[in-house]
Write a protein that holds these residues in place. Structure first.
Motif, short mmCIF file in Angstrom:
data_model
loop_
_atom_site.label_atom_id
_atom_site.label_comp_id
_atom_site.label_asym_id
_atom_site.label_seq_id
_atom_site.Cartn_x
_atom_site.Cartn_y
_atom_site.Cartn_z
N MET A 110 12.18 2.69 -3.36
CA MET A 110 11.12 2.47 -3.39
C MET A 110 11.00 1.38 -2.18
N PHE A 111 12.07 0.53 -2.12
CA PHE A 111 12.01 -0.58 -0.80
C PHE A 111 11.82 0.39 0.30
N ILE A 112 12.76 1.25 0.57
CA ILE A 112 12.92 2.31 1.82
C ILE A 112 11.35 2.80 1.76
N ILE A 113 10.81 3.24 0.82
CA ILE A 113 9.45 3.82 1.01
C ILE A 113 8.48 2.80 1.22
N SER A 114 8.51 1.71 0.86
CA SER A 114 7.67 0.48 1.49
C SER A 114 7.83 -0.02 2.70
N LEU A 138 0.85 -1.28 -0.05
CA LEU A 138 0.13 -0.12 -0.07
C LEU A 138 0.89 1.38 -0.08
N GLY A 139 1.87 1.12 0.62
CA GLY A 139 2.91 2.18 0.61
C GLY A 139 3.36 2.68 -0.57
N VAL A 140 3.61 1.71 -1.75
CA VAL A 140 4.04 2.30 -2.87
C VAL A 140 3.13 2.05 -4.06
N ASP A 141 1.92 1.66 -3.73
CA ASP A 141 0.53 1.82 -4.62
C ASP A 141 0.05 2.98 -4.75
N SER A 142 1.04 3.80 -5.90
CA SER A 142 0.16 5.18 -5.95
C SER A 142 0.86 5.62 -7.36
N PHE A 143 0.14 5.81 -8.24
CA PHE A 143 0.48 6.49 -9.72
C PHE A 143 1.52 7.52 -9.68
N ILE A 155 7.01 12.76 -3.14
CA ILE A 155 6.89 11.76 -2.10
C ILE A 155 5.88 12.25 -1.15
N TYR A 156 6.12 13.39 -0.58
CA TYR A 156 5.50 14.36 0.41
C TYR A 156 3.88 14.51 -0.19
N GLY A 157 4.01 14.83 -1.17
CA GLY A 157 2.55 15.17 -1.95
C GLY A 157 1.61 14.13 -1.79
N GLY A 158 2.30 12.87 -2.15
CA GLY A 158 1.74 11.50 -2.33
C GLY A 158 1.17 11.01 -0.93
N ILE A 159 1.77 11.28 0.09
CA ILE A 159 1.73 10.92 1.29
C ILE A 159 0.60 11.90 2.03
#
Length: 424
Positions: free
Chosen positions: A278-282, A49-54, A158-162
Motif C-alpha cells: 500500500m505504501f508503494i501504491i500511494s 487519494l491513491g489508496v482511498d479505494s474500497f 489494482i489495475y481495475g481500481g485505477i
C-alpha cells in the motif's frame, strides 16, 4: 523539465539502492519543490487519494487468506492432487508443479505467495525424484507467473481500481491466458523430460479420487470467488473477506491444522506485507500524478496517434513494460503506467480488459526475468541456491512465457470471450 527531473531522480535513487516506495516519494517531492508552484502537501493528498479505494481492501485480505491456507496444510493437499492428476506424464512432478500453481494461484492471487507457499515443497519433491535442482527451481519460479493471471488476482484488482474496469471481467478474462501459460510450460517440461528421461509416476484412478476429495475445498476456492462475483453475490472486496472466512473454517474445523497460536504470526505477516504494497501504491500514485502534470500522457497520446496501428502500439508498450519489469517492482510499474497508457488504449479502441490482462501477464514475466525479478530472489532463498545459478536456469523458460504473451497480445478473444458470456 519536470518530466526529465522526476524520471532522472527516480532512476538515480533506484540505482543507488533506495527502497522503491521511498525513491518514488522523494523524486516526487523534489520535482514539485523545484519545478511546480504548488504546496508540498499536495504529495500527501495524492498519496492518500491513491489508496482511498474500497477495492484495495481486497489486497490484504487475499494475502491473509493465502497465509492461512498455507498454514492449514492446504499446499500439501494441492500438490498431492496435482501429482495424482498429471504425474503419469513424462516429467510428472514438473507438470504437477504447474497444475499446483493454477490451483494455489486461485487462492492467493499473488506470484510471490505462490513461490513462497508451494516452492519449498515442490523443489524438495522434484529433487528427491532425481530432477536437477536448477530445473526444479526455475520451473517453480516460471509457474508462479500463473497465480496473478488465473483468478483471483491482486494485480488485476489494482489495475481495475485505477482504470475503472470491472474486476469480475478481469478475473474471468484471466482464465484462458492462465491455462495458456500452463500449457506452454507443460510442453517445455515434456520436451526436457523426453530428452533427459525424467521420472514419472504410475496413474491410479483411485488415487486421483482420494486426493481430489482431500483437496476438494481448496480446489473450489476460485470457483466460489469468481462465481460469487459474476453472479453478483458479492463484490471483489467482499469476495476477499469471504475467502479469509473460508480459509479459517478449513484450517480450524475441516483440516484442524490451524492453531490459535498461529494467528498473531499470520496477522503480523499480513500487516507487514500489505503495508509495503500500500505504501508503494500511494507513492506511485503521487509519482504518476506528477508525470501526468508534466504532460507525459499528452506525449504518449501524440506518439500513439502517429504509431500507425494498434499492433505497433501494443508491441512498443510490451517492450517498455518488459524492460521496466526487469529492473522495477511490478506493482509500482502497474500503478505508474496504467493511468498513462489506458487513455491511449481507449483512443485506439483497445478493449481495456484485454489491455489490463496483457499488462499483468507482461509484468509477471518480469518477476522471473533477470536481473531483479522478485520471484528470482524468493525462489533462490527457498531453494538455497545462488541467484546467479537460478538466473541461468530460468532463461530457457522465458521464451515459452513470451509465446503466451504474444498470443494474448494478438488474439484479444483469449481475454474477452469468457467475460462476454457472463457480462452483456
Amino acid at each position: 523539465m519536470t518530466l526529465i527531473m522526476v524520471i532522472g531522480l527516480f532512476t538515480f535513487l533506484s540505482i543507488v539502492g533506495m527502497p522503491l516506495g521511498f525513491g518514488l516519494g522523494i523524486a516526487t517531492m523534489i520535482a514539485i519543490l523545484a519545478t511546480m508552484n504548488i504546496p508540498l502537501n499536495i504529495v500527501m493528498e495524492r498519496m492518500l487519494l491513491g489508496v482511498d479505494s474500497f477495492l484495495f481492501v481486497a489486497i490484504p485480505l487475499f494475502m491473509m487468506a493465502a497465509s492461512i491456507m498455507n498454514r492449514a496444510g492446504v499446499t500439501d493437499r494441492i500438490l498431492a492432487f496435482a501429482t495424482s492428476l498429471v504425474g503419469h506424464i513424462p516429467g510428472g512432478l514438473g507438470h504437477s508443479n504447474v497444475v499446483a500453481s493454477i490451483i494455489f494461484g486461485g487462492i492467493s492471487g499473488s506470484a510471490i505467495a505462490d513461490s513462497a507457499a508451494l516452492g519449498k515443497i515442490e523443489i524438495e519433491a522434484m529433487t528427491k525424484q532425481g530432477y536437477p535442482k536448477k530445473f526444479s527451481a526455475a520451473l517453480t519460479c516460471a509457474s508462479a507467473t500463473i497465480g496473478p493471471i488465473f483468478p483471483p488476482s491482486i494485480p488485476m484488482v489494482i489495475y481495475g481500481g485505477i482504470a475503472g474496469v470491472s474486476v469480475g471481467k478481469l478475473f474471468l478474462g484471466g482464465i484462458l491466458p492462465g491455462l495458456l501459460i500452463a500449457a506452454c510450460l507443460m510442453i517445455m517440461v515434456y520436451y526436457f523430460a523426453i530428452r533427459k528421461n525424467y521420472p514419472r509416476e504410475p496413474f491410479s484412478l483411485k488415487r486421483v479420487k482420494d486426493d481430489f476429495l482431500a483437496s476438494f475445498f481448496p480446489v473450489m476456492t476460485p470457483v466460489l470467488i469468481v462465481g460469487g462475483i459474476t453472479l453478483g453475490v458479492f463484490t471483489p472486496t467482499e469476495a476477499a473477506a469471504f475467502t479469509v472466512l473460508y480459509a479459517f473454517i478449513l484450517g480450524f474445523f475441516v483440516y484442524r491444522e490451524l492453531k490459535i497460536s498461529m494467528l498473531p504470526e499470520i496477522l503480523m505477516e499480513t500487516i507487514t506485507t500489505s503495508a509495503v504494497v500500500m505504501f508503494i501504491i500511494s507513492t506511485a500514485s503521487a509519482f504518476s500524478w506528477v508525470l501526468t502534470r508534466a504532460q507525459l500522457g499528452r506525449v504518449l497520446s501524440e506518439w500513439a496517434s502517429s504509431a500507425g496501428s494498434v499492433a505497433a502500439f501494443l508491441i512498443v508498450v510490451n517492450v517498455i513494460l518488459l524492460i521496466l519489469g526487469m529492473v522495477m517492482e511490478s506493482t509500482a510499474i502497474l500503478i505508474i503506467m496504467t493511468p498513462l497508457l489506458v487513455p491511449v488504449a481507449q483512443v485506439l479502441g483497445i478493449d481495456l480488459v484485454h489491455f489490463g490482462i496483457m499488462m499483468v501477464l507482461n509484468l509477471m514475466i518480469g518477476l522471473c526475468t533477470p536481473p531483479f525479478g522478485l520471484s528470482l530472489f524468493t525462489v533462490s532463498q527457498i531453494a538455497n541456491m545462488s541467484l546467479e545459478d537460478l538466473m541461468k536456469a530460468i532463461l530457457p523458460f522465458i521464451p515459452f512465457l513470451l509465446i503466451a504473451l504474444l498470443l494474448v497480445m494478438f488474439i484479444p478473444s483469449l481475454t474477452t470471450w469468457i467475460p462476454s458470456l457472463f457480462f452483456k
